[in-house]
Write an enzyme that holds these catalytic residues in place. Structure first.
Site, PDB file in Angstrom:
ATOM      1  N   ARG A 229      -4.855 -10.506  -2.997  1.00  0.00           N
ATOM      2  CA  ARG A 229      -5.994 -10.912  -3.810  1.00  0.00           C
ATOM      3  C   ARG A 229      -5.893 -12.405  -4.047  1.00  0.00           C
ATOM      4  O   ARG A 229      -4.779 -12.952  -4.122  1.00  0.00           O
ATOM      5  CB  ARG A 229      -5.967 -10.219  -5.187  1.00  0.00           C
ATOM      6  N   GLU A 258     -12.974 -16.809  -4.918  1.00  0.00           N
ATOM      7  CA  GLU A 258     -13.801 -16.529  -3.746  1.00  0.00           C
ATOM      8  C   GLU A 258     -15.160 -15.963  -4.171  1.00  0.00           C
ATOM      9  O   GLU A 258     -15.256 -15.349  -5.238  1.00  0.00           O
ATOM     10  CB  GLU A 258     -13.070 -15.536  -2.801  1.00  0.00           C
ATOM     11  N   HIS A 276     -12.097 -12.343   3.460  1.00  0.00           N
ATOM     12  CA  HIS A 276     -11.769 -11.054   2.818  1.00  0.00           C
ATOM     13  C   HIS A 276     -12.218  -9.872   3.693  1.00  0.00           C
ATOM     14  O   HIS A 276     -13.051  -9.055   3.273  1.00  0.00           O
ATOM     15  CB  HIS A 276     -12.419 -10.989   1.423  1.00  0.00           C
TER      16      HIS A 276
HETATM   17  C1  DGY Z   1      -9.695  -3.563  -1.182  1.00  0.00           C
HETATM   18  O1  DGY Z   1      -9.948  -2.420  -0.828  1.00  0.00           O
HETATM   19  O2  DGY Z   1      -9.134  -3.828  -2.246  1.00  0.00           O
HETATM   20  C2  DGY Z   1     -10.124  -4.667  -0.265  1.00  0.00           C
HETATM   21  O3  DGY Z   1      -9.571  -5.882  -0.635  1.00  0.00           O
HETATM   22  C3  DGY Z   1     -11.628  -4.774  -0.242  1.00  0.00           C
HETATM   23  O4  DGY Z   1     -12.057  -5.241  -1.481  1.00  0.00           O
END
Ligand code: DGY
Length: 317
Positions: A229, A258, A276
């Site tokens: 993240r 982001e 992402h």
């Molecule tokens: C998740 O599943 O957490 C991915 O990062 C998509 O948001």
């Protein structure tokens, strides 16, 4: 959203969907949630005490992501609203991508492609875009959940890497053996790894797990990969370390703030940047969406969600 998932939901519910993919302000989201029992979130919508107070009919918020840092779980539990996420179905796809990003970063794939496309390739030379080896190198994984273990297996069995990991708690011996991974402290991992991959969930406690002090422990030849993240890495400290070549390169799929990306990162050639997309394949995104739908149907129709994050709101069973 996949039309077939909307159709599945329509078999059980009256559905208001944002198929035009408009950006809804928090006011519009609250307005659209009036009279709604469930929210299907694709991952970004912030669900906190103020949204819950303004949407008293809400009983469940189901995200199709595995990460759920957009949900304030304590506030949801206090309001008696169930939270569900979508684990497991994206594990292997995301681990594949973690490896793709590692390889692209270590072997300078995007940087050399830009060079070629710009017409700058005039002759071959022995040191043209030399990178670092993956096979036989040391892989450090911070966060050894399902995805971290998937990356470890790829490293150990696919590329003959020595795998070190650090996690909040050490894995049992059988799981460690199944990934050929050795538990070490974060400091030891950062000092020994040729490639560091981050796969931990975001929380206040994990914010800036990698900052200036941690980057200083890494080898100058090392690569850093973040598929966890934004905010797990201090992007400003990273941009400085990369620009001063204190580490060799980074591969980033997630960013602080982001979809904005720190301008300092955009200027650098030794960083591979992706928007992402670690879980982005059609079968996996469909499986994630179906699991989110299954949670809504399971809870609102049958009283049994599949992957509850705060099962205490379900009451005694
Ligand atoms: C998740 O599943 O957490 C991915 O990062 C998509 O948001």
């Amino acid at each position: 959203m996949f039309p077939e998932v909307i159709e599945r939901l329509k078999q059980h519910f009256c559905v208001l969907s944002n198929q035009a993919d408009e950006t809804w302000s928090s006011e519009r989201l609250v307005e659209n949630l009036q009279g709604k029992s469930g929210l299907f979130s694709t991952g970004g919508e912030r669900v906190d005490a103020s949204l819950l107070a303004a949407c008293p009919d809400l009983k469940i918020c189901s995200t199709m992501a595995v990460g759920y840092n957009n949900f304030d779980i304590d506030a949801m539990t206090a309001a008696g609203v169930l939270a569900t996420n979508a684990p497991d179905v994206l594990t292997e796809t995301t681990a594949d991508f973690g490896f793709a990003l590692l390889m692209a970063t270590a072997r300078r794939v995007t940087e050399s492609e830009h060079f070629l496309r710009a017409g700058m390739w005039t002759r071959w030379s022995y040191d043209l875009f030399v990178g670092s080896d993956i096979h036989g190198s040391t892989l450090g994984i911070i966060g050894m959940g399902r995805i971290g273990q998937g990356i470890a297996r790829r490293g150990a069995f696919g590329f003959g890497m020595r795998v070190l990991y650090h996690n909040r708690s050490r894995l049992d011996a059988a799981t460690e053996a199944s990934c050929k991974a050795t538990y070490v402290s974060k400091q030891e991992l950062l000092g020994a790894a040729d490639h560091v991959v981050l796969v931990i969930p975001y929380s206040d406690a994990s914010r800036h797990t990698i900052g200036a002090a941690e980057l200083a422990l890494m080898k100058p030849t090392a690569t850093l990969i973040n598929i966890a993240r934004g905010g797990i890495v201090d992007d400003t400290a990273l941009a400085l370390a990369l620009s001063e070549r204190r580490i060799a390169a980074a591969g980033l799929d997630v960013f602080e703030g982001e979809p904005q990306v720190l301008p300092g990162l955009l200027k650098l050639s030794n960083v591979v940047l992706t928007p992402h997309i670690a879980s982005a394949t059609i079968p996996t995104r469909l499986a994630m969406a179906n699991l989110a739908a299954d949670n809504l149907i399971g809870f609102l129709v049958k009283g049994k969600p599949l992957t509850a994050l705060n099962p205490s709101v379900l009451g005694p069973r």
